[in-house]
Design a protein around this motif. Structure first.
Motif, PDB file in Angstrom:
ATOM      1  N   UNK A 119       0.861  -1.202   0.000  1.00 53.18           N
ATOM      2  CA  UNK A 119       0.000   0.000   0.000  1.00 53.18           C
ATOM      3  C   UNK A 119       0.883   1.232   0.000  1.00 53.18           C
ATOM      4  N   UNK A 120       0.547   2.188  -0.825  1.00 49.57           N
ATOM      5  CA  UNK A 120       1.320   3.429  -0.811  1.00 49.57           C
ATOM      6  C   UNK A 120       0.832   4.324   0.331  1.00 49.57           C
ATOM      7  N   UNK A 121       1.642   5.304   0.675  1.00 46.70           N
ATOM      8  CA  UNK A 121       1.257   6.258   1.716  1.00 46.70           C
ATOM      9  C   UNK A 121       0.013   7.025   1.255  1.00 46.70           C
ATOM     10  N   UNK A 122      -0.729   7.554   2.206  1.00 44.92           N
ATOM     11  CA  UNK A 122      -1.913   8.327   1.827  1.00 44.92           C
ATOM     12  C   UNK A 122      -2.078   9.538   2.739  1.00 44.92           C
ATOM     13  N   UNK A 123      -2.972  10.418   2.346  1.00 43.99           N
ATOM     14  CA  UNK A 123      -3.255  11.607   3.162  1.00 43.99           C
ATOM     15  C   UNK A 123      -4.760  11.746   3.325  1.00 43.99           C
ATOM     16  N   UNK A 124      -5.210  11.858   4.556  1.00 42.92           N
ATOM     17  CA  UNK A 124      -6.628  12.107   4.838  1.00 42.92           C
ATOM     18  C   UNK A 124      -6.903  13.611   4.815  1.00 42.92           C
ATOM     19  N   UNK A 125      -8.153  13.942   4.595  1.00 45.33           N
ATOM     20  CA  UNK A 125      -8.574  15.349   4.679  1.00 45.33           C
ATOM     21  C   UNK A 125      -9.882  15.386   5.471  1.00 45.33           C
ATOM     22  N   UNK A 126      -9.788  15.390   6.812  1.00 47.25           N
ATOM     23  CA  UNK A 126     -10.991  15.321   7.653  1.00 47.25           C
ATOM     24  C   UNK A 126     -12.017  16.417   7.342  1.00 47.25           C
ATOM     25  N   UNK A 127     -11.532  17.571   6.910  1.00 48.26           N
ATOM     26  CA  UNK A 127     -12.451  18.688   6.625  1.00 48.26           C
ATOM     27  C   UNK A 127     -13.454  18.346   5.527  1.00 48.26           C
ATOM     28  N   UNK A 128     -13.002  17.517   4.598  1.00 51.75           N
ATOM     29  CA  UNK A 128     -13.886  17.179   3.485  1.00 51.75           C
ATOM     30  C   UNK A 128     -14.458  15.769   3.623  1.00 51.75           C
ATOM     31  N   UNK A 129     -14.196  15.124   4.764  1.00 46.77           N
ATOM     32  CA  UNK A 129     -14.728  13.769   4.978  1.00 46.77           C
ATOM     33  C   UNK A 129     -13.936  12.695   4.280  1.00 46.77           C
TER      34      UNK A 129
END
Ligand SMILES: [Fe+2]
Length: 313
Positions: free
Chosen positions: A272-282
């Motif tokens: 799995x590659x690294x990822x980035x969440x964006x809680x502001x947009x769900x």
């Protein structure tokens, strides 16, 4: 041949004729891209015969399928029912699974000084699941369902263990012999806060299930917390695997799961590659993962050896 006999043994190094016939079948119309693994499905709790057959056919060939339920409602109970239709029944109990033995994979804060990579947004190196399990608790199949994808990243790469076996055996059958040794790989004991929560475990990379003749693979590309047998062929074989997995091999598939999609597989190699969440947009990545001691029903070699033999003449 009776489909349930074990006479056909392509993974036995002494059966080169069986191997040659299986190899012909395996490479005939083998998927060339992740899109070839995809099946659009509806009603996860009760699949249509067409949907079921499509998943089974792809899994027989490639040991994995990428399914897509689109925007239909989905939950853990439906994941369980979806799996049951493929004979996936006996869930693996792992240390960090939820109470129902289905793991919610998402970023969680570190606790108690331990921080397991699956619960971070970092990249995960190639492995099969449960490679540290004891021989009688091996993980034979996995369901991984995407409830929500990340804002960016989180792509999976996938490799069919039978293709890994084929490439290794074609390169040098001694590599297979080395990786079938009962002490080929050793996972040291897992010690947390001074107490042993899992004993050291040695085992082979490749095994062949006695009754079904199916191939099973345990592997991790980790270099820490793993001890490879110190002999020439094991070193050469693991070096070959490393090159295969780190290179741009056309045999590996890449796919980024979107919400509603998932992977059903016979515990194929994956990363799995690294990822980035964006809680502001769900956009906060959430995967449900179920690990099973069962293999996908109908995908054992003994279930379709007639088809294999017919293909290879
Ligand atoms: Fe995994």
């Amino acid at each position: 041949m009776n489909p349930n006999t074990t006479d056909f043994q392509p993974f036995d190094l002494s059966c080169s004729r069986d191997y040659a016939r299986w190899r012909t079948w395996k490479l005939a119309a083998y998927p060339v891209a992740a899109s070839d693994l995809r099946v659009q499905l509806s009603n996860p709790g009760e699949l249509s015969a067409t949907g079921y057959d499509a998943v089974l056919a792809i899994c027989r060939k490639a040991n994995m399928a990428i399914y897509d339920f689109g925007e239909q409602p989905f939950n853990k109970a439906l994941l369980r029912r979806f799996g049951l239709q493929f004979g996936l029944e006996r869930l693996d109990m792992n240390l960090r699974a939820d109470e129902d033995s289905i793991t919610s994979l998402r970023v969680v804060p570190a606790s108690g000084g331990t921080h397991y990579i699956p619960y971070t947004s970092r990249a995960l190196n190639w492995h099969t699941d449960g490679y540290y399990n004891t021989p009688d608790q091996q993980v034979r199949a996995i369901l991984m369902h995407c409830m929500q994808d990340a804002a960016s990243g989180g792509e999976n790469r996938l490799l069919d263990p039978e293709i890994a076996y084929l490439l290794l055996r074609d390169e040098n059958p001694d590599y297979i012999r080395a990786l079938m040794q009962p002490d080929a790989m050793t996972i040291p004991a897992n010690v947390e806060a001074g107490s042993e929560i899992r004993a050291a475990c040695s085992g082979p990379v490749f095994t062949v299930e006695k009754n079904s003749g199916s191939l099973h693979m345990r592997y991790t590309a980790r270099t820490r917390s793993i001890i490879w047998k110190d002999d020439r062929d094991t070193r050469m074989a693991t070096g070959f695997l490393t090159e295969l997995l780190t290179g741009d091999s056309p045999c590996t598939f890449s796919h980024r799961l979107r919400a509603g999609q998932g992977i059903i597989c016979n515990n194929v190699l994956h990363s799995r590659s690294a990822f980035a969440d964006a809680p502001d947009t769900g956009k906060v990545r959430l995967m449900y993962r179920a690990r099973y001691h069962d293999r996908i029903r109908g995908t054992a070699l003994a279930d379709f050896s007639e088809e294999v033999l017919a293909c290879s003449g």
